[in-house]
Design a protein around this motif. Structure first.
Motif, mmCIF file in Angstrom:
data_model
loop_
_atom_site.group_PDB
_atom_site.id
_atom_site.type_symbol
_atom_site.label_atom_id
_atom_site.label_comp_id
_atom_site.label_asym_id
_atom_site.label_seq_id
_atom_site.Cartn_x
_atom_site.Cartn_y
_atom_site.Cartn_z
ATOM 1 N N LYS A 81 0.838 -1.191 0.000
ATOM 2 C CA LYS A 81 0.000 0.000 0.000
ATOM 3 C C LYS A 81 0.877 1.246 0.000
ATOM 4 O O LYS A 81 1.940 1.270 0.618
ATOM 5 C CB LYS A 81 -0.918 0.012 1.237
ATOM 6 C CG LYS A 81 -2.004 1.075 1.190
ATOM 7 C CD LYS A 81 -2.978 0.914 2.354
ATOM 8 C CE LYS A 81 -4.138 1.881 2.245
ATOM 9 N NZ LYS A 81 -5.121 1.691 3.354
ATOM 10 N N THR A 82 0.444 2.279 -0.702
ATOM 11 C CA THR A 82 1.087 3.583 -0.667
ATOM 12 C C THR A 82 0.333 4.459 0.317
ATOM 13 O O THR A 82 -0.873 4.682 0.176
ATOM 14 C CB THR A 82 1.100 4.237 -2.052
ATOM 15 O OG1 THR A 82 1.853 3.408 -2.959
ATOM 16 C CG2 THR A 82 1.742 5.616 -2.003
ATOM 17 N N LEU A 83 1.032 4.977 1.341
ATOM 18 C CA LEU A 83 0.407 5.778 2.386
ATOM 19 C C LEU A 83 0.485 7.272 2.088
ATOM 20 O O LEU A 83 -0.445 8.018 2.379
ATOM 21 C CB LEU A 83 1.063 5.483 3.734
ATOM 22 C CG LEU A 83 1.084 4.015 4.178
ATOM 23 C CD1 LEU A 83 1.792 3.887 5.525
ATOM 24 C CD2 LEU A 83 -0.314 3.443 4.250
ATOM 25 N N VAL A 84 1.609 7.720 1.538
ATOM 26 C CA VAL A 84 1.804 9.130 1.190
ATOM 27 C C VAL A 84 2.524 9.185 -0.142
ATOM 28 O O VAL A 84 3.504 8.457 -0.346
ATOM 29 C CB VAL A 84 2.619 9.887 2.264
ATOM 30 C CG1 VAL A 84 2.842 11.338 1.839
ATOM 31 C CG2 VAL A 84 1.929 9.826 3.619
ATOM 32 N N ASP A 85 2.069 10.068 -1.032
ATOM 33 C CA ASP A 85 2.737 10.236 -2.323
ATOM 34 C C ASP A 85 2.495 11.665 -2.801
ATOM 35 O O ASP A 85 1.450 11.972 -3.385
ATOM 36 C CB ASP A 85 2.213 9.232 -3.347
ATOM 37 C CG ASP A 85 3.042 9.221 -4.636
ATOM 38 O OD1 ASP A 85 4.076 9.916 -4.676
ATOM 39 O OD2 ASP A 85 2.654 8.516 -5.579
ATOM 40 N N GLY A 86 3.442 12.574 -2.500
ATOM 41 C CA GLY A 86 3.278 13.961 -2.907
ATOM 42 C C GLY A 86 3.991 14.909 -1.971
ATOM 43 O O GLY A 86 4.848 14.523 -1.170
ATOM 44 N N GLY A 87 3.622 16.199 -2.036
ATOM 45 C CA GLY A 87 4.282 17.227 -1.255
ATOM 46 C C GLY A 87 3.899 17.180 0.203
ATOM 47 O O GLY A 87 2.767 16.852 0.569
ATOM 48 N N ALA A 88 4.866 17.529 1.052
ATOM 49 C CA ALA A 88 4.637 17.571 2.495
ATOM 50 C C ALA A 88 5.450 18.719 3.086
ATOM 51 O O ALA A 88 6.566 19.008 2.633
ATOM 52 C CB ALA A 88 5.027 16.252 3.152
ATOM 53 N N ALA A 89 4.885 19.376 4.095
ATOM 54 C CA ALA A 89 5.556 20.501 4.729
ATOM 55 C C ALA A 89 6.671 20.022 5.637
ATOM 56 O O ALA A 89 6.736 18.848 6.017
ATOM 57 C CB ALA A 89 4.541 21.316 5.530
ATOM 58 N N ASP A 90 7.556 20.939 6.004
ATOM 59 C CA ASP A 90 8.603 20.588 6.942
ATOM 60 C C ASP A 90 8.014 20.388 8.336
ATOM 61 O O ASP A 90 6.895 20.810 8.630
ATOM 62 C CB ASP A 90 9.680 21.669 6.976
ATOM 63 C CG ASP A 90 9.130 23.005 7.468
ATOM 64 O OD1 ASP A 90 7.949 23.295 7.180
ATOM 65 O OD2 ASP A 90 9.855 23.740 8.148
#
Length: 543
Positions: free
Chosen positions: A493-502
């Motif tokens: 499974k992919t849980l996160v895929d993309g931009g994320a803040a610091d």
């Protein structure tokens, strides 16, 4: 941080099983497992040895018709019977000493119930609703047991897991279904015979994959049309017997890469069946002529087990109809039955250079100040020395890592501060065997990260039943990917895929795959990939 994990091992250290001539085989010692009450009992049978650590099970025969547990260090222990089932047999045992088997009302197996023994305490495994009998034939190191329910033409394969029993009805592409499971490995491959709705006289080599809820046939050897599988190794080898309809069989070994391969019969025999296989593809089974002939196949040649015995042991393994070789561990320990001074008895044939330890973990993790290499070892008996080596590639050359050693609870850690940021380094842990040879226990690789701030914390809870959470930290806003993979490296499974803040974040995995189905019990890896590097944490999912 960690860029690639080559080996994270929960296995005992095994022999370097190589060579094809009898002279190249390990030297063996044979152990008489014995009888619970030598004055009253008339025999014993060995049925299984754990994949690692040399735990043995079987049954005692006589006044004490009960399952047994044996180790070289602790000797023989009789396991208690269920009050309503005075006849029991231990069919499977894992490396933690948990035994499963069957309890019955008669010596011949009437009214069977699936049983489990944990810490010497017996309990019945639960049956599905509407079922009143069943069997347990094997248990893996994750605590998943397999066997069957019902009987006769209604017998069906079953999986016993976390207090529930599931009947497996999945059909192969050819429409065949299973009748029972004889073995299961930690990857969730369960094997046993099946039936063909188009040809009831044909034996079907049935394999069920818990991870994908799919089933397939192993096929048949050339000139045959069916197979009976009895064993599966941690590495996925399947062994058994292949035949024409219900006729005499020939032992086989199957792998996904090579398909069905015939195992040569020992000299002077005309038929046989392979019963057990280890991660190296070494196989044991029993062939026959006028007598039962236990055999060992090392990937090239087949030997009578009797020829592996030291002289003057009192054992007869080739001139009776009671002998067998049922199971082989990754250390090369062979378990079965034979005649000892005229009495049918269980035996354990143990190579004399087995190192009695279990490597529970070996990891390399890239840090901003170096690469942390951690290992945890369970010693069965005595002490053992270890060495750590590093190389720029798997091909070497390998050089010792000279760095201070520290203890983290039961684990040992070395911080390699000489690793250069951005370069991948390979590590291997080794130990000497009792014969003085250098045995490599595991491999791992990692890359030192020069940038501070990237982190992926350990999952909690772990082990997890329905889900787990992981905290992670990013040094800056960026694109990341967080994924879950199984032991084979397949994406679950992919849980996160993309931009994320610091800053600090929490990611949750609900224990399900990308289709929304509950993932099977087992070991999984959660991987965080960012421009700065890649981090991995391990989570154990239970059901």
């Amino acid at each position: 941080m960690k860029t690639r994990l080559l080996a994270l091992i929960s296995l005992a250290l095994v022999l370097l099983l190589a060579g094809s001539a009898l002279a190249d085989l390990p030297s063996y010692n044979i152990f008489h497992i014995g009888l619970i009450d030598p004055a009253a009992d008339f025999g014993s049978q060995g049925t299984d040895v754990s994949t690692t650590l040399g735990n043995v099970t079987g049954r005692n025969l006589g006044n004490n018709n009960q399952a047994i547990f044996w180790t070289e260090e602790g000797g023989l222990v009789g396991l208690p019977n269920l009050a309503s089932r005075p006849y029991a047999v231990g069919n499977g045992v894992n490396m933690f000493g948990t035994v499963v088997g069957t309890g019955a009302t008669t010596f011949y197996g009437s009214s069977p119930l699936p049983l489990i023994w944990e810490n010497g305490v017996v309990a019945q495994l639960p049956l599905p609703a509407g079922q009143d009998m069943g069997r347990a034939n094997a248990i893996n190191n994750l605590g998943v047991a397999v066997g069957s329910v019902n009987g006769g033409s209604l017998e069906a394969p079953a999986i016993y897991e976390n207090g529930t029993a599931t009947i497996i009805t999945r059909a192969t592409d050819t429409g065949c279904t299973g009748t029972t499971f004889y073995d299961i490995n930690d990857a969730g491959l369960a094997v046993g015979p099946g039936t063909d709705p188009a040809n009831a006289a044909r034996n079907v080599g049935y394999v069920y994959d818990m991870a994908t809820n799919s089933a397939f046939e192993v096929g048949a050897l050339e000139g045959r049309n069916g197979a009976l599988p009895f064993g599966v190794s941690p590495a996925g080898h399947v062994v058994g017997s292949s035949m024409v309809f219900q006729g005499a069989g020939t032992p086989f070994i199957w792998t996904a890469e090579d398909g069905m391969q015939e195992i040569p019969l020992p000299e002077g025999t005309s038929q046989g069946s392979a019963k057990g296989v280890n991660s190296h593809g070494w196989v044991v089974g029993t062939a026959s002529n006028a007598y039962a002939i236990p055999f060992l196949y090392d990937g090239e040649n087949t030997y009578q087990v009797a020829d592996l015995l030291p002289p003057g042991t009192g054992w007869n393994l080739n001139e009776n109809t009671s002998s067998s070789a049922q199971s082989i561990s990754d250390e090369g320990i062979i378990v079965g039955s034979g005649e000892y001074n005229g009495v049918v008895s269980a035996y354990a044939l143990v190579p004399d250079n087995v190192v009695p330890l279990m490597l529970q973990e070996f990891t390399a993790v890239g840090m901003d100040n170096g690469i942390a290499i951690t290992w945890e070892v369970f010693l069965v008996d005595g002490s053992q020395s270890f060495g750590l080596q590093r190389a720029d590639s798997m091909e070497g050359p390998w050089a010792p890592v000279n760095a201070p050693v520290s203890q983290l609870g039961n684990a040992t850690q070395v911080l390699d501060t000489t690793a250069e940021p951005g370069q991948t380094y390979y590590y291997r842990l080794h130990t000497p065997s009792q014969s003085g040879d250098l045995l490599v226990m595991g491999y791992a690789s990692a890359q030192r990260i020069g940038l501070l701030g990237l982190a992926l914390d350990a999952p909690w809870p772990n082990p997890a039943v329905s889900g787990t959470s992981l905290a992670y930290r990013l040094p800056s806003q960026q694109n990341i990917q967080i994924t879950v993979h199984d032991l084979r490296g397949r994406l679950v499974k992919t849980l996160v895929d993309g931009g994320a803040a610091d800053g600090e974040h929490i990611v949750q995995w609900d224990g399900r795959d990308s289709r929304g189905s509950r993932a099977s019990a087992g070991v999984y890896f959660v991987n965080l990939k960012s421009p700065q590097g890649s981090l991995t944490q391990r989570v154990v999912l239970t059901r």
